[in-house]
Design an enzyme around this catalytic site. Structure first.
Site, PDB file in Angstrom:
ATOM      1  N   GLY A  90       0.853  -1.179   0.000  1.00  0.00           N
ATOM      2  CA  GLY A  90       0.000   0.000   0.000  1.00  0.00           C
ATOM      3  C   GLY A  90       0.885   1.222   0.000  1.00  0.00           C
ATOM      4  O   GLY A  90       1.871   1.280  -0.734  1.00  0.00           O
ATOM      5  N   SER A 122       5.805  -5.384  -1.019  1.00  0.00           N
ATOM      6  CA  SER A 122       5.721  -3.984  -1.426  1.00  0.00           C
ATOM      7  C   SER A 122       6.076  -3.051  -0.276  1.00  0.00           C
ATOM      8  O   SER A 122       7.221  -3.027   0.170  1.00  0.00           O
ATOM      9  CB  SER A 122       4.319  -3.712  -1.983  1.00  0.00           C
ATOM     10  OG  SER A 122       4.235  -2.459  -2.587  1.00  0.00           O
ATOM     11  N   ALA A 123       5.129  -2.276   0.255  1.00  0.00           N
ATOM     12  CA  ALA A 123       5.425  -1.379   1.374  1.00  0.00           C
ATOM     13  C   ALA A 123       5.947  -2.153   2.570  1.00  0.00           C
ATOM     14  O   ALA A 123       6.840  -1.689   3.288  1.00  0.00           O
ATOM     15  CB  ALA A 123       4.175  -0.587   1.758  1.00  0.00           C
ATOM     16  N   HIS A 159       9.096  -3.271  -6.795  1.00  0.00           N
ATOM     17  CA  HIS A 159       8.467  -2.903  -8.077  1.00  0.00           C
ATOM     18  C   HIS A 159       9.461  -2.209  -8.996  1.00  0.00           C
ATOM     19  O   HIS A 159       9.089  -1.346  -9.795  1.00  0.00           O
ATOM     20  CB  HIS A 159       7.254  -1.987  -7.886  1.00  0.00           C
ATOM     21  CG  HIS A 159       6.264  -2.426  -6.860  1.00  0.00           C
ATOM     22  ND1 HIS A 159       5.498  -3.554  -7.008  1.00  0.00           N
ATOM     23  CD2 HIS A 159       5.918  -1.892  -5.665  1.00  0.00           C
ATOM     24  CE1 HIS A 159       4.703  -3.691  -5.946  1.00  0.00           C
ATOM     25  NE2 HIS A 159       4.961  -2.701  -5.116  1.00  0.00           N
ATOM     26  N   GLU A 194       9.361  -7.417 -10.209  1.00  0.00           N
ATOM     27  CA  GLU A 194       8.152  -8.159  -9.874  1.00  0.00           C
ATOM     28  C   GLU A 194       8.372  -9.669  -9.976  1.00  0.00           C
ATOM     29  O   GLU A 194       8.894 -10.158 -10.981  1.00  0.00           O
ATOM     30  CB  GLU A 194       6.996  -7.753 -10.787  1.00  0.00           C
ATOM     31  CG  GLU A 194       6.666  -6.270 -10.772  1.00  0.00           C
ATOM     32  CD  GLU A 194       6.159  -5.761  -9.421  1.00  0.00           C
ATOM     33  OE1 GLU A 194       5.020  -5.306  -9.356  1.00  0.00           O
ATOM     34  OE2 GLU A 194       6.941  -5.813  -8.445  1.00  0.00           O
TER      35      GLU A 194
END
Length: 235
Positions: A90, A122-123, A159, A194
């Site tokens: 997020g 991700s985050a 990413h 990714e």
């Protein structure tokens, strides 16, 4: 002993949430049936309840239940009692702000140092590095500090995207942004593409997945490392 998976993303194009990682996660979380989920990053602004329900679906496929940290009266006690932790993606600024607000930075660091398995995507992966300064996210809130867990002795850029020579976009590339970072900060940055992840076991850090990673070091030309590479000496 630290046991961590630092994944670039939760979802690959054309596949379901965490689908590409499920086989790995089945082994990674083999010692517990319940995972504490920290939904603070709130992708797209969704609620903690919605986010927790969403991530519960893929874990059900490997017979794991998920409970959100917001369901507990004491977030710190939830972490201390957790058998495993997952921090999802997020907005990294929102995530770090909430971790500081609830006094969880040091609590999670201690839990993971004592062997609680940690999964970040991700985050949730950004915060495994020394700071969150190489996130791609917009600064929509202002955390008390950019310092994060420091589970690995470098920064992450999940990413990571390579420059597209056919693109007409004239803005800065990820590589340019990381070079800007290195004008003011000395630590290396690992660009995770990714479908790639880092597996941390004690002091050993191994690149896994199908793609190479791009390594950025201050005052050096960026270079590639292949999947299977040992990044333990990168600092």
């Amino acid at each position: 002993m630290k046991t961590i998976i630092i994944a670039s993303t939760s979802t690959l194009h054309g596949s379901g949430s965490l689908e590409y990682l499920l086989e790995e996660l089945s082994t990674f979380f083999k010692a517990t049936d319940e995972i504490l989920f920290i939904p603070y990053a709130r992708p797209g602004g969704i609620s903690h309840e919605e986010y927790t329900a969403k991530v519960s679906e893929p874990f059900a496929k490997i017979n794991k239940t998920v409970k959100g940290i917001h369901e507990f009266d004491s977030p710190t006690e939830a972490v201390k009692q957790a058998k495993a932790i997952f921090v999802g993606g997020g907005n990294t600024f929102v995530l770090v702000s909430q971790l500081y607000k609830h006094g969880l930075i040091e609590v999670i660091k201690e839990a993971v140092s004592n062997g609680t398995p940690y999964l970040g995507t991700s985050a949730g992966s950004n915060i495994c590095g020394l700071t969150m300064n190489t996130t791609n996210d917009m600064p929509i809130v202002y955390p008390p500090s950019f310092k994060t867990f420091g589970f690995v002795p470098f920064n992450l850029n999940p990413h990571y995207l390579d420059p597209d020579p056919s693109s007409t976009h004239m803005g800065e590339t990820r590589e340019t942004r990381i070079q800007e970072f290195h004008k003011f900060n000395p630590q290396p940055v690992v660009g995770l593409r990714e479908g790639s992840w880092l597996h941390v076991s004690g002091s050993t850090i191994t690149l896994k997945g199908s793609l190479d990673a791009r390594i950025f070091e201050q005052d050096k030309v960026p270079y590639e490392v292949p999947t299977g590479a040992d990044l333990s000496n990168l600092k």
